[in-house]
Design an enzyme around this catalytic site. Structure first.
Site, PDB file in Angstrom:
ATOM      1  N   ARG A 109     109.177  28.532 -28.583  1.00 50.73           N
ATOM      2  CA  ARG A 109     109.163  29.616 -27.586  1.00 50.73           C
ATOM      3  C   ARG A 109     107.891  29.539 -26.734  1.00 50.73           C
ATOM      4  NH1 ARG A 109     106.756  34.977 -30.287  1.00 50.73           N
ATOM      5  NH2 ARG A 109     105.750  34.052 -32.090  1.00 50.73           N
ATOM      6  N   GLU A 164     120.712  43.835 -22.147  1.00 56.69           N
ATOM      7  CA  GLU A 164     120.977  42.397 -22.109  1.00 56.69           C
ATOM      8  C   GLU A 164     122.207  42.040 -21.269  1.00 56.69           C
ATOM      9  OE1 GLU A 164     118.542  43.448 -25.604  1.00 56.69           O
ATOM     10  OE2 GLU A 164     120.492  44.167 -24.879  1.00 56.69           O
ATOM     11  N   PHE A 219     120.427  38.995 -29.410  1.00 51.76           N
ATOM     12  CA  PHE A 219     120.822  39.826 -28.268  1.00 51.76           C
ATOM     13  C   PHE A 219     121.458  38.992 -27.157  1.00 51.76           C
ATOM     14  CE2 PHE A 219     116.853  42.105 -29.836  1.00 51.76           C
ATOM     15  CZ  PHE A 219     117.566  42.931 -30.687  1.00 51.76           C
ATOM     16  N   HIS A 272     113.748  33.160 -31.087  1.00 49.51           N
ATOM     17  CA  HIS A 272     113.868  33.852 -32.380  1.00 49.51           C
ATOM     18  C   HIS A 272     115.245  33.642 -33.007  1.00 49.51           C
ATOM     19  CE1 HIS A 272     110.380  35.655 -30.553  1.00 49.51           C
ATOM     20  NE2 HIS A 272     110.076  36.282 -31.675  1.00 49.51           N
ATOM     21  N   ASP A 317     111.929  40.163 -39.618  1.00 49.54           N
ATOM     22  CA  ASP A 317     112.824  41.032 -38.845  1.00 49.54           C
ATOM     23  C   ASP A 317     114.154  41.256 -39.566  1.00 49.54           C
ATOM     24  OD1 ASP A 317     110.873  41.150 -36.961  1.00 49.54           O
ATOM     25  OD2 ASP A 317     111.951  40.055 -35.406  1.00 49.54           O
ATOM     26  N   ARG A 339     111.028  31.108 -33.382  1.00 50.86           N
ATOM     27  CA  ARG A 339     109.799  31.887 -33.495  1.00 50.86           C
ATOM     28  C   ARG A 339     108.727  31.118 -34.274  1.00 50.86           C
ATOM     29  NH1 ARG A 339     109.250  37.435 -37.119  1.00 50.86           N
ATOM     30  NH2 ARG A 339     107.170  38.069 -36.401  1.00 50.86           N
TER      31      ARG A 339
END
Length: 309
Positions: free
Chosen positions: A9, A57, A82, A108, A116, A166
């Site tokens: 990322r 989104e 998302f 991610h 998460d 991530r």
């Protein structure tokens, strides 16, 4: 000397800035996660070409489609859960159906999101995206490959989904490495087995390759950075030349890399493939490295496929 590790990322955000300087048609959209997706690097340089769409989104992807019809090259970013999840309808009907030039860069992805937890660990996105007509699907393995991919897709007309992580992972390739969309990278010529890997799993496969070699087992690693179109030629070649085939991915074994390889083998050269990945289950909350070990997605787990069979 400590191994250099960079999250893909981060590579993505840095390359966006480079592209922005070279091409004024590059625009970037995010959904209230610019700090995490690293699109904030682009926003600082080109505030008039950056659009934070908020936690919306579907609207972000619809707007990206609209920008593409105006000649812009939109890069739309958010977490994979998302992007591919909440935004699927818009990706299918507003981007892929009219074959618009939108680059969906989802960060991610996979269980390496870590703490998460299951709700944010997208394990189905490769499956969802590769079934869409007109869509190209790329899952880069390191910093060098990610920078190439993000720049290369700006030259390619049509929808692209890029899967980013991530977790900081080892830098595998140097700047001289040549990449091509749809062409896998074969590392080594071993005939005892082939490990097909993608994304963060490539580094684990390479580590397994090194350790197996010290035990007299010589395997090759195939970095399949492009899931669609997949490199059918290298898959068939490895099936013919090596004794055992294994695929490994930070994704569900249903519909992902292993499934894509199995489809090729079924049609061209029927051979057993041992698929490593998430076995039709959700993830858990925990540190990324702990989760990889818990779910059997490590170099040690790959080694066991060759030692204990």
């Amino acid at each position: 000397m400590e191994e250099k590790k960079i999250a893909t990322r981060q590579s993505y955000g840095e390359t966006l800035v480079k592209l922005g300087k070279e091409n004024e048609n590059i625009v970037v959209l995010d959904a209230d996660l610019a700090g995490a997706t690293k699109t904030n690097l682009f926003a600082k340089e080109f505030s008039n070409r950056f659009f934070d769409m908020g936690i919306a989104e579907a609207n972000m992807l619809g707007t990206a489609a609209g920008l593409a019809t105006c000649g812009k090259i939109p890069y739309a970013s958010t977490f994979a859960i998302f992007a591919a999840g909440r935004g699927y309808d818009q990706i299918r009907n507003s981007i892929c159906y009219p074959n618009l030039n939108v680059k969906i860069c989802a960060t991610h992805a996979g269980i390496t999101v870590g703490e998460d937890g299951a709700t944010h660990q997208m394990l189905e996105d490769i499956s969802l995206m590769r079934t869409l007509p007109n869509m190209t699907v790329i899952s880069p393995s390191d910093d060098t490959q990610t920078k190439w991919a993000i720049e290369e897709i700006s030259k390619k007309n049509g929808p692209v989904y890029v899967r980013l992580a991530r977790l900081a992972t080892p830098v595998i390739y140097d700047e001289t490495q040549k990449f091509e969309i749809g062409k896998a990278i074969q590392l080594g010529e071993g005939t005892d087995g082939t490990v097909f890997a993608t994304g963060v799993m490539v580094a684990e496969a390479i580590q397994a390759q090194k350790e197996l070699k010290s035990q007299g087992i010589d395997i090759r690693v195939v970095d399949i950075h492009t899931i669609k179109p997949i490199d059918r030629e290298v898959i068939i070649k490895c099936a013919k030349e090596t004794k055992k085939l294994v695929s490994v991915e930070d994704h569900s074994v249903i519909g992902g890399l292993g499934s894509a390889i199995s489809e090729v083998l079924t049609e061209e050269y029927p051979t057993k493939l041992d698929r490593m990945g998430m076995k039709d289950i959700f993830g858990k909350s925990g540190k990324a490295e702990e989760l990889l070990k818990y779910f059997g997605l490590t170099a040690d787990a790959i080694i066991k496929k060759f030692i204990h069979t």
